[in-house]
Write a protein that holds these residues in place. Structure first.
Motif, mmCIF file in Angstrom:
data_model
loop_
_atom_site.group_PDB
_atom_site.id
_atom_site.type_symbol
_atom_site.label_atom_id
_atom_site.label_comp_id
_atom_site.label_asym_id
_atom_site.label_seq_id
_atom_site.Cartn_x
_atom_site.Cartn_y
_atom_site.Cartn_z
ATOM 1 N N LEU A 180 -5.246 -0.838 -10.463
ATOM 2 C CA LEU A 180 -5.886 -0.292 -9.266
ATOM 3 C C LEU A 180 -5.040 -0.606 -8.037
ATOM 4 C CD1 LEU A 180 -8.739 1.070 -9.037
ATOM 5 C CD2 LEU A 180 -9.576 -1.114 -8.193
ATOM 6 N N VAL A 181 -4.584 -1.848 -7.949
ATOM 7 C CA VAL A 181 -3.778 -2.243 -6.791
ATOM 8 C C VAL A 181 -2.437 -1.512 -6.823
ATOM 9 C CG1 VAL A 181 -2.825 -4.147 -5.464
ATOM 10 C CG2 VAL A 181 -4.871 -4.518 -6.833
ATOM 11 N N SER A 182 -1.834 -1.437 -7.997
ATOM 12 C CA SER A 182 -0.539 -0.743 -8.102
ATOM 13 C C SER A 182 -0.645 0.685 -7.604
ATOM 14 C CB SER A 182 -0.058 -0.728 -9.554
ATOM 15 O OG SER A 182 0.454 -1.983 -9.894
ATOM 16 N N ARG A 183 -1.699 1.368 -8.027
ATOM 17 C CA ARG A 183 -1.878 2.758 -7.569
ATOM 18 C C ARG A 183 -2.060 2.803 -6.060
ATOM 19 N NH1 ARG A 183 -4.850 3.474 -12.251
ATOM 20 N NH2 ARG A 183 -6.825 3.187 -11.160
ATOM 21 N N HIS A 184 -2.798 1.840 -5.562
ATOM 22 C CA HIS A 184 -3.033 1.788 -4.116
ATOM 23 C C HIS A 184 -1.710 1.613 -3.367
ATOM 24 C CE1 HIS A 184 -5.392 1.052 -0.468
ATOM 25 N NE2 HIS A 184 -4.560 0.061 -0.202
ATOM 26 N N ILE A 185 -0.858 0.755 -3.896
ATOM 27 C CA ILE A 185 0.439 0.508 -3.249
ATOM 28 C C ILE A 185 1.270 1.785 -3.239
ATOM 29 C CG2 ILE A 185 2.603 -0.779 -3.431
ATOM 30 C CD1 ILE A 185 0.989 -3.057 -4.733
ATOM 31 N N LEU A 186 1.281 2.473 -4.376
ATOM 32 C CA LEU A 186 2.054 3.713 -4.462
ATOM 33 C C LEU A 186 1.523 4.760 -3.488
ATOM 34 C CD1 LEU A 186 2.507 3.895 -8.324
ATOM 35 C CD2 LEU A 186 4.347 3.800 -6.626
ATOM 36 N N ARG A 187 0.212 4.834 -3.400
ATOM 37 C CA ARG A 187 -0.412 5.825 -2.530
ATOM 38 C C ARG A 187 -0.041 5.599 -1.063
ATOM 39 N NH1 ARG A 187 -6.594 6.665 -3.581
ATOM 40 N NH2 ARG A 187 -5.667 7.144 -5.598
ATOM 41 N N GLN A 188 0.249 4.355 -0.709
ATOM 42 C CA GLN A 188 0.624 4.070 0.672
ATOM 43 C C GLN A 188 2.025 4.589 0.990
ATOM 44 O OE1 GLN A 188 -1.299 2.499 2.966
ATOM 45 N NE2 GLN A 188 -2.969 2.110 1.544
#
Ligand SMILES: Cc1cc2nc3c(=O)[nH]c(=O)nc-3n(C[C@H](O)[C@H](O)[C@H](O)COP(=O)(O)OP(=O)(O)OC[C@H]3O[C@@H](n4cnc5c(N)ncnc54)[C@H](O)[C@@H]3O)c2cc1C
Ligand code: SF4
Ligand code: SF4
Lengths: 448, 446
Positions: free
Chosen positions: B187-195
């Motif tokens: 979840l965090v990894s996806r969030h980082i990528l989305r930024q």
């Protein structure tokens, strides 16, 4: 392989033109109005619509530039070093323009084009709107009210976008926009058009300090049933509606959900909220000033009512008419307008609400002693970072409570909820509970 | 009246000083070579991002120290003579103490890669690191952050906020996978990528390169790919800051060894905060816990002991929180990346928003042991109570709304959580309590 494949299509630099285009539109819209004021452009409905449109494009475009290309979240980036956000030269220029506008508005309305028979310049620019709403020509107050409402609307949209991840912030802002547009602006103007007395149903004594003025009471009484209704509603607000709502939800029900002064502070004033002084000295000054003004306001109102009832010009040796007009000049105009809004860029957005508003003083006393409202702290999770204190527009040192795990019960808190929104550790929550009404302020549950 | 010297003015040292003052009239001297006044290390990022000015980081007004008769000494301690009970300062002065509290904090771990002393290669721990970063910033277009812990992601957010292209290199297959269970880590990894961050999982730096021999110009990863950068932030962890005591009689391992009263092996010498290592940590807890909260608790405990109200250090139920860009994280109790054999966990994740709730419980007894939350805030007091009183899963689930701490008008995910619970555990749970603060207060009074 050599790469820095940055996932985002919109590199920050690519949207910079949008910033300048929006600023251009906004300035053009304002410039148009200035040109009309100076007589270089002819006032007309077209001019009015065009300048409103340009300003709308300006503010909304700027909001797009700021928020549309980034993920929802707290975006106070580069707030502090910016000239506008840290009392730099831009802030001083803006403060000069705003205070200048208020001075002209209050004391030199002829400069805006107000005429006895016919308006010129800026006031004439608003004639078409005024005729549409109430079939009369505009006054300087109509101009002010329209611009004020437009500011809350446009900067409200920007604010809602900024906080699109927080429903509390969205609902609250929709509420202030609604109350300003419907209750403070449209309804009273439409009523004037129907030959009814001007009345803002959400405004309340003592913020509305003329409510008990002789002329105002007479005007209401002359209007018959509807006037009586307004009078009774006005008094009911003071003795029933407000105490009950403040008991249930704290003063926020008014200060950051309904009030027009609060509405402007929360929307147009948002970029300046961190400028409020957090020192203990400022807190002392605040208590001293706000309660003095409340006393003054009560005294003034009592005097005015006494004179109205008894026909005597003096109460306790004081000339009540003089008291009333001095209050109107110093507190009603100079403090709430010139300093209250004019100094946004220098002293923060809530100077009036914090140091001057007698309404806030009353609500605050009740909030402190007889309200279910408080901000609770999430145990020991506070990392003392200081975001909450920095962004508290009322200058409350929220961190001082949060790092001790103590509930925050402060007379001045308007419940804007920004402290809770900016806290990076989810420490703060605005809550209402009746169980521990009298020890909610004392209880340091987690004393460190 | 004894002279108590505190080496280090971080949260641990300052809390000790404040509580010693509350409890006694001892003379207190607070020493640091980093900054005269206590500031929140945890908020360094917000200064760089322009959310706050430096003075906003100082939790107490500058008059506080004088008002409370806490003497401030802004100097480096060059050596400590434990025999003579004195400290030698970098300025040459020496300071005698009766009791000494060591609260020197941590230092960043330095890796073995060549090229670390190039300009533009930095870290983030001390105020000086931030100043260096600020001075390099105008020359930076691309930045690489090596190491995916809590500080690495903050550094990535900082640079990203200033319009830099950021690559975040982490060793693990997903962000913080050594601590977070896989679904949350993803979840965090996806969030980082989305930024818009170039997140590279399973990557490590092998070499740091420079065009001119002075400034960093790129790095090479272990699979041979090269990334241009004008800034390289190394955030591969921190370790206790104890080099000063290397050749002293102080007993040390990874950190300064202390007993449950936070006493070192030397008389009148205590150690607290990041630099301390507990000889006998509580079951399930680590011997070095480098977080803000434990520093604060240790500071309070040591003050009591020094002022004659001896108290054992009791960190209570573990809790922590962080924010990964805009994604908030909280944990209460024990949550492991992989559940140990005796533990099971109930996991609910929102189908499209970045939110999840994990509740860990003992398989046999059904006692709840931990909460892990992403994008959702829970109330610490309630979670703490449930865990310490060994509440069982069914009870916790039925009254789960008591724990909700999201701002008003939040969306209530309790029904979805309950549905997930029925599917995953077969438990037949009914939501009993509606959420009100009064209900919480009542529960806490029990
Ligand atoms: C960027 C960052 C973000 C963080 N965020 C979080 C978070 O969100 N939550 C959390 O729980 N923890 C967080 N931490 C960890 C937390 O900040 C530390 O656990 C905490 O600050 C440790 O406090 P301390 O008092 O033990 O030591 P420190 O804060 O390190 O203070 C020690 C002080 O002693 C000084 N000192 C050391 N040796 C000497 C000497 N010889 N002479 C003079 N002075 C000396 C040091 O310069 C320093 O000022 C973060 C850390 C960093 C770096
Ligand atoms: S304490 Fe929080 S809710 Fe109250 S006024 Fe300040 S920022 Fe707003
Ligand atoms: S913003 Fe949150 S974590 Fe930071 S000081 Fe305030 S309550 Fe504490």
């Amino acid at each position: 392989m050599k790469a820095n494949s940055n996932g985002s299509i919109f590199h920050p630099d690519t949207r910079v033109p949008l910033k300048w285009i929006s600023l251009g539109f906004g300035l053009l819209g304002m410039g148009w109005m200035v040109a009309v004021s100076l007589g270089s452009l002819v006032p007309s409905a077209f001019s009015l619509i065009l300048s409103f449109l340009l300003m709308t494009l300006g503010v909304v475009g700027y909001a797009v530039y700021l928020y549309a290309f980034v993920q929802p979240g707290i975006r106070n980036n580069q707030n502090i070093p910016s000239s506008l956000g840290s009392r730099g030269w831009l802030a001083w220029i803006l403060a000069l323009i705003l205070t200048g506008f208020y001075v002209i508005l209050y004391w030199f309305p002829a400069m805006l084009g107000l005429g006895d028979a016919e308006n010129r310049g800026l006031v004439a620019l608003f004639d078409p709107l005024s005729f549409a709403l109430k079939g009369q020509k505009a006054s300087q107050w109509f101009v002010y009210g329209s611009l004020y409402t437009l500011a809350i609307l446009l900067f409200g949209i920007k604010f809602i976008w900024k906080y699109r991840h927080s429903r509390y912030q969205q609902f609250r802002t929709l509420s202030v926009i609604f109350f300003q547009l419907a209750f403070a602006f449209l309804l009273p103007e439409l009523m004037l058009g129907l030959n009814l007395p001007y009345n803002d149903f959400k405004n309340m004594w003592p913020l509305n300090y003329y409510f008990f003025d002789g002329w105002h009471i007479e005007e209401l009484l002359k209007a018959g049933n509807i006037g009586w209704l307004m009078l009774v509603w006005g008094i009911l607000m003071i003795v029933l509606v407000s105490p009950v709502l403040t008991y249930l939800y704290g003063k926020r029900w008014y200060c950051s959900w309904v009030c027009g002064c609060g509405g402007l502070a929360e929307t147009a004033g948002d970029p300046f909220r961190h400028l409020s002084d957090k020192s203990v000295g400022a807190w002392k000054l605040e208590r001293w000033m706000i309660y003095s003004i409340l006393v003054l306001c009560v005294l003034m109102t009592a005097g005015v009512l006494y004179s109205y009832q008894s026909g005597q010009a003096r109460m306790l040796g004081l000339d009540t008419a003089w008291l009333r007009s001095s209050y109107g000049f110093v507190i009603g105009a100079a403090f709430s307008g010139v300093i209250g809004v004019g100094f946004y860029p220098l002293l923060g957005s809530r100077v009036w609400c914090r140091f001057g508003c007698p309404m806030a003083a009353i609500l605050g006393i009740q909030q402190k002693y007889l309200s279910r409202f408080r901000i609770t702290t999430n145990g020991g999770q506070c990392i003392s970072c200081g975001n909450c204190s920095t962004y508290c527009e009322m200058g409350i040192d929220v961190r001082a409570y949060a790092q001790r795990g103590q509930d925050i019960v402060r007379a001045s808190c308007v419940g804007c909820g920004i402290c809770s929104a900016v806290c990076p550790r989810g420490v703060l929550r605005l809550e209402n509970g009746s169980l521990d009404l009298f020890d909610r302020a004392q209880k340091a549950r987690n004393e460190d | 009246m004894a002279h108590i010297c505190i080496l280090g003015n971080g949260i641990a040292g300052v809390t000790a000083a404040r509580h010693i003052r509350k409890l006694s009239e001892h003379r207190i001297t607070l020493i640091s070579g980093e900054a005269s006044y206590f500031f929140s290390r945890t908020a360094l990022m917000y200064v760089y991002m322009g959310h706050m000015a430096w003075k906003d980081l100082e939790p107490y007004p500058r008059t506080f120290w004088q008002d409370n008769r806490i003497e401030i000494l802004y100097d480096m301690v060059a050596a400590v003579d434990f025999e003579e009970k004195k400290m030698i300062l970098a300025s040459g002065r020496s300071v005698h103490y009766d009791q000494l509290i060591l609260a020197t904090g941590s230092v960043p771990v330095r890796p073995e890669w060549p090229g670390q002393n190039l300009r533009g290669v930095g870290k983030l721990y001390h105020k000086q690191d931030l100043e260096a970063l600020e001075s390099w910033t105008p020359q930076v277009r691309q930045a690489v952050i090596a190491g995916g812990g809590l500080i690495g992601i903050e550094l990535a957010e900082m640079l990203h906020s200033r319009g830099k292209e950021v690559s975040l290199l982490i060793r693990e297959p997903a962000y913080w996978a050594g601590v977070l269970p896989m679904p949350e880590a993803n979840l965090v990894s996806r969030h980082i990528l989305r930024q818009g961050i170039d997140l590279r999982q399973g990557h490590q730096v092998r070499e740091i390169k420079s065009h001119d021999g002075e400034r960093v110009s790129s790095i090479v990863t272990q699979d041979g790919s090269e990334i241009d950068c004008q800034y390289l932030g190394i955030t591969i962890g921190v370790r206790p800051n104890i080099d000063l005591f290397q050749n002293s009689p102080l007993e040390m391992d990874r950190g300064i060894l202390v007993d449950s009263f936070l006493r070192t092996n030397l008389p009148d010498v205590y150690a607290i905060g990041d630099c301390a290592q507990l000889k006998n940590p509580r079951p399930g807890r680590r011997s070095v816990e480098a977080v803000w909260y434990t520093g604060r608790m240790m500071g309070k405990t040591v003050a009591k002991t020094i002022c004659g109200h001896s108290e054992e250090y009791d960190p209570g139920i573990w809790f922590n929180s962080a924010k990964f860009f805009d994604l908030e994280y909280q944990v209460y109790g024990q949550v492991s990346p992989v559940d140990p054999p005796s533990i099971a966990s109930l996991y609910w994740q929102h189908p499209n928003e970045e939110k999840s709730i994990r509740i860990c419980y003992d398989k046999a007894s059904q006692e709840v042991t931990g909460f892990n939350l992403m994008g959702i805030r829970f109330r610490q007091e309630i979670c703490d109570r449930w865990i310490s009183q060994k509440a069982n899963l069914k009870e916790v689930l039925s009254s789960v709304r008591l724990a909700f701490f999201d701002p008003e008008f939040y969306r209530d995910h309790a029904p979805q959580l309950i549905r997930a619970a029925r599917e995953q555990t077969g438990l037949d749970v009914q939501l009993t309590r509606p959420w009100t603060l009064n209900a919480v207060l009542q529960f806490m009074k029990k």
